[in-house]
Design a protein around this motif. Sequence first.
Motif, PDB file in Angstrom:
ATOM      1  N   UNK A   1      -1.037  -2.931   2.981  1.00 19.07           N
ATOM      2  CA  UNK A   1      -2.263  -2.990   3.556  1.00 19.07           C
ATOM      3  C   UNK A   1      -1.518  -4.611   4.601  1.00 19.07           C
ATOM      4  N   UNK A   2      -0.490  -5.096   4.667  1.00 18.66           N
ATOM      5  CA  UNK A   2       0.269  -5.947   5.632  1.00 18.66           C
ATOM      6  C   UNK A   2       0.333  -5.404   7.017  1.00 18.66           C
ATOM      7  N   UNK A   3       0.227  -4.208   6.412  1.00 18.96           N
ATOM      8  CA  UNK A   3       1.363  -3.546   8.082  1.00 18.96           C
ATOM      9  C   UNK A   3       0.406  -3.040   9.154  1.00 18.96           C
ATOM     10  N   UNK A   4      -1.268  -2.841   8.414  1.00 16.58           N
ATOM     11  CA  UNK A   4      -1.674  -2.188  10.158  1.00 16.58           C
ATOM     12  C   UNK A   4      -2.793  -3.168   9.969  1.00 16.58           C
ATOM     13  N   UNK A   5      -3.259  -3.505  10.626  1.00 14.82           N
ATOM     14  CA  UNK A   5      -4.619  -4.475  11.659  1.00 14.82           C
ATOM     15  C   UNK A   5      -5.726  -3.746   9.991  1.00 14.82           C
ATOM     16  N   UNK A   6      -6.493  -4.938   9.183  1.00 11.74           N
ATOM     17  CA  UNK A   6      -7.483  -4.681   8.263  1.00 11.74           C
ATOM     18  C   UNK A   6      -8.757  -3.499   8.964  1.00 11.74           C
ATOM     19  N   UNK A   7      -9.452  -4.328   9.930  1.00 14.07           N
ATOM     20  CA  UNK A   7      -9.918  -3.040  10.373  1.00 14.07           C
ATOM     21  C   UNK A   7      -9.410  -1.358  10.948  1.00 14.07           C
ATOM     22  N   UNK A   8      -8.130  -1.447  10.621  1.00 12.42           N
ATOM     23  CA  UNK A   8      -7.400  -0.085  10.957  1.00 12.42           C
ATOM     24  C   UNK A   8      -8.320   1.321  10.520  1.00 12.42           C
ATOM     25  N   UNK A   9      -8.391   2.181  10.418  1.00 12.03           N
ATOM     26  CA  UNK A   9      -8.660   3.483   9.606  1.00 12.03           C
ATOM     27  C   UNK A   9      -7.589   4.435   9.077  1.00 12.03           C
ATOM     28  N   UNK A  10      -6.504   3.693   9.968  1.00 14.15           N
ATOM     29  CA  UNK A  10      -5.285   5.030  10.080  1.00 14.15           C
ATOM     30  C   UNK A  10      -4.877   5.256   8.352  1.00 14.15           C
TER      31      UNK A  10
END
Lengths: 509, 319
Positions: free
Chosen positions: B54-63
Motif C-alpha cells: 500500500x505504501x509503495x505505490x501512489x494512492x491513485x495508482x491502479x497498478x
Amino acid sequence: MSEYIVEMRHVTKRFPGIVANDDVSLGIKKGEIFALLGENGAGKSTLMSILFGMYEPDEGEVYVRGKKVETFSPNHATELNIGMVHQHFKLVSNYTITENIILGMEPQKKKFGFLPVVDIKNTNKKIAELSKKFGLEVDPTQKIENINVSMQQRVEILKMLYREAEILIFDEPTAVLTPQEIEFLLEIIREMRRNGKTIILITHKLEEIKQVADRCAIMNRGKLIEICDVAETSTKKMAELMVGREVSFTQEKTPCKPGEVMLKVENLVVKNADGFPVVNGVSFNIRSGEIFAIAGVAGNGQVEIADAIAGLAPAAGGKVILDGQDITNSPVKARNKMGIAYIPEDRQTWGLILDFTLSENLLLRRYDIAPYCVNGVLHREHFTEKSEELIEHFDIRSGQGGQTIVRSMSGGNQQKAIIAREIDLDTPFVIFVQPTRGLDIGAIERIHSQIIAERDKGKAILLVSLELDEIMNLADTIGVIYNGQLLKIAPAETMTSNEVGQYMMGVKE
Amino acid sequence: MNEIIVNGMSFSIPLFIIAVGGIYSERSGVTNLALEGFMGAGAFFGALFTALTAGVFASTSNLPMYLSLFVAMAGGALYAIIHAVLCIKFKANQVISGVVVNILAMALTDFLTSQINESVLGHSADKFILNVFPRLTVESLTGIPVLGGFFTNAYIFEFIIIAVAVVAWYVMYKTRYGMRLRACGDNPYAVDAAGCNVGRIQFAAVMVSGALSGLGGMCFAYSVFGHYSTSIYAGYGYLAIAALIFGNWKIPATLGACLLFGFARAAGYSLIQYLELPGTYSDLIMILPYVLTLLLLMIFSKNNRAPRALGEIYDKGKR
C-alpha cells in the motif's frame, strides 16, 4: 552381427509365487513371422513384455540388432522400433482415430505464423495413406467409441506403424475377433511381412500359427520347450508339445439319453436399449441329459436369450418355464434358487468380482447360506475349506491359492473358477455362454469334457457359442439363430457343419 | 435492464473463470471439489499483496490492483499443489482431499489475515480493505439496445478474464498439452502407453486450476465484497462446479451456465428493489442461483457425460 534381429539369452523372470520365465533363450530373424505358442500362464506375454521394456528380466540378456539392451522401458523399446499391441487396447474413447495415433508425438504447425497448434488435418491424410498401404481400411476421422473391436485393434496397429515400428508384437490378437475378422487380420500381418517387418505373434490358437507363422516357439510353464519350423510340424505335434500330453480334438461322447423337459421357452421376445426386438419369438425345449446349442454369428440375439433365461434381461414377451414353473418375471436370485447355473459370456464383468480373492469369488453363489453364513455373520473357515476343495478338483492355478486377487489371474484360470463355482451348485439346468472364449486348447478340452460330464449326470444344458467346431463337438440338438429368430432346430447328427454355417448366414430356408 | 446486465456480468465472469479452472483439473481426470479453497487462498495472496504494498505505490495508482490479479493466480497455483500432491503423488481419495483443502484454506487464511493485520500492519482486523476495481464504459457502444449494457460500467477485470479464458480454451483444444490433458481424463493408460507422464500432466492441470480459481476469487473480492475476509467463502467455488457440470465439462457451454447463474442472481436483486421489499428478503433472493442449480440438476443430469476416468486413481500396474 548375428542373423537375428532379436535375441534373448537365458532370460529368467520371477513374480511372487511363480517363475514366469525360466532360462529362456531364443532368436528371431528379420522379416519373419515368429509365433509364441503356449497355454494360458505359460509365460509368453511376460517374455514379450520384457522385449517391449515393461519388465526388466531378473537374469539374462536381451539383444536387439546385435546390441545389448541396457534400459528397459516402453519408450526405449519404441526408439528401437519395437511396437506392441496389447490384449487390452489402450485407446482414448472420445478421441478420433487420428488423435489416438498421434497422442504423445503430435505434429505441430504454426497458425498465423506463431501460434503452435496440433496439426490434425494433414495427419488425417497421412494416416489414411498409411492405412491404405497395409490394407487396414480405417477412416481416421471416426471416434473410437463408435467403431468395433476389430477396427480398434487396427488403430493399435496403425499406432505402431506411425511410430515406424519394425518389430511388431501381437499379444493374443485374435481372442476378441470373429472368424472373418481373424482372416482379415492375418492378411494384414502377411502384408506387413511383405513390407519387411518382423512380427511376433503370441497366441494359443494352432490354426492361426499354421496359417501365417514361419517359425514357432512352444512354451510350457515358463520354460521354452522347442522352436519348430511351422511348415514341417503337424498341428497335433505342436498341441502335444504345448500341453505336455496327448490331446484329442474331438470329444468322446456317448449318445444322449434325454429325459423330461426341463426348460421350456415359448415365443420369447427380448428388446435392446433402443426398444428393438433382438430376440423375436423364439421357442425351444431342453430336456434333462441334453445339450441344446445355439449357433449363430455374433450379435444375432443368442446372448440375449441366455440373459433372459438367467434373468439378467427382462423378457418383453413370451414365457420361460423351468421344471414346470413359470419364471418369466422372477428375480435373478429366485431363479438361482430354483436351479439355474450361469456361465456368462464376459467373465470379467458378469462372472467375477476382480478385486476380491479367489476364495470369495468361488463362494459368490453361496456366501449367504449355512454353513458359510450363520445369522448374518460370514464364516471364513468354511470359505477356505470349500474353495480349497474346488481349487483342487478343478485345477485352478494361481499365485497364492484361495487368497489370490482374481484380477491377477490368467483368463483361463478365471474361467475355470467360474465354471467350478457354477457346476458345484449342482443345479438341474446350466447355461454356458462362450465357455471357452480366449482359452487354450488344453483348457478347452477340459471344459468340453466337463460339459459332457454334466450332461451325463442328467442335467439340461444350454450352450451358446460362436465357435462352430465347439457346437458340432458338443451339441445333441442344434438351434441356429439368425436375426433374433431360430431358423432351424434339429438333432445334431442330422446336420453337417456346412449346413449349420449356411443357416447362420440366413441363406438356407 | 442495464443494471441487471452490469451486475449479472460482474458475477458471471469471475464464476466462469473458476469453472474453467475446474474443467482443467477434471478433464485431466482429477476430481476437484477444492475450487472454493483455491479461490479463497488465491484471493488471500492477492489481497495480502495490495495490503503489504500500500505504501509503495501512489494512492491513485491502479497498478497494484492489476498486479494483485497475477499474485492471486500465482498464489492459487501454489496452494493447489496441496491437492495435486495428495491426489497424484499419494493417490489419496480425490473427494476427501478436495474437502480437506477447502477447510484448510478457510482456517489458514482467516488465521493469517488476523495475524498479519496485527503484527505487520499494526492494527487488529479480520479483513484486508480493497479499493474499487476500475470500471469501463465504451461510449460509442452504450447506445445499442440490450448489448450496450455489456459495455456500460463493466469492471475491467471482466475483459482480462475473457482474454485468459480464450487462452485457456486454446491451450486445452489446440495444443499438445491440451490434447494429452483431455486424454488423461478418458484413459490415462493410453497416455502412458504413448510415452507421456500422466502424473506430470495432471499436476500441471491442477495448478492451472488453482491459478484460474485464484483469479476468479480475487475478482470476487474486488466486486462482490470490496474487501478480503473469510466471507469470500460463500460457496461460489461449489457453484462453479455446478456450472461446469451443466456445461458438460466444455468451456463454451460452461460460460452459458455461468451467465444463467449470474443473471438469475442479478435479476433477483433488481426484483427486491422493484418490489421495495425489506433488506432481509435479499437473503431469500440469494438462494436463487442455488435453487436454479437444483432444478437444472434434475433436468440435465441424464445427458451429462463426465470424463471417463474422472476420480479414478491412476495406478500404472493395474490392467
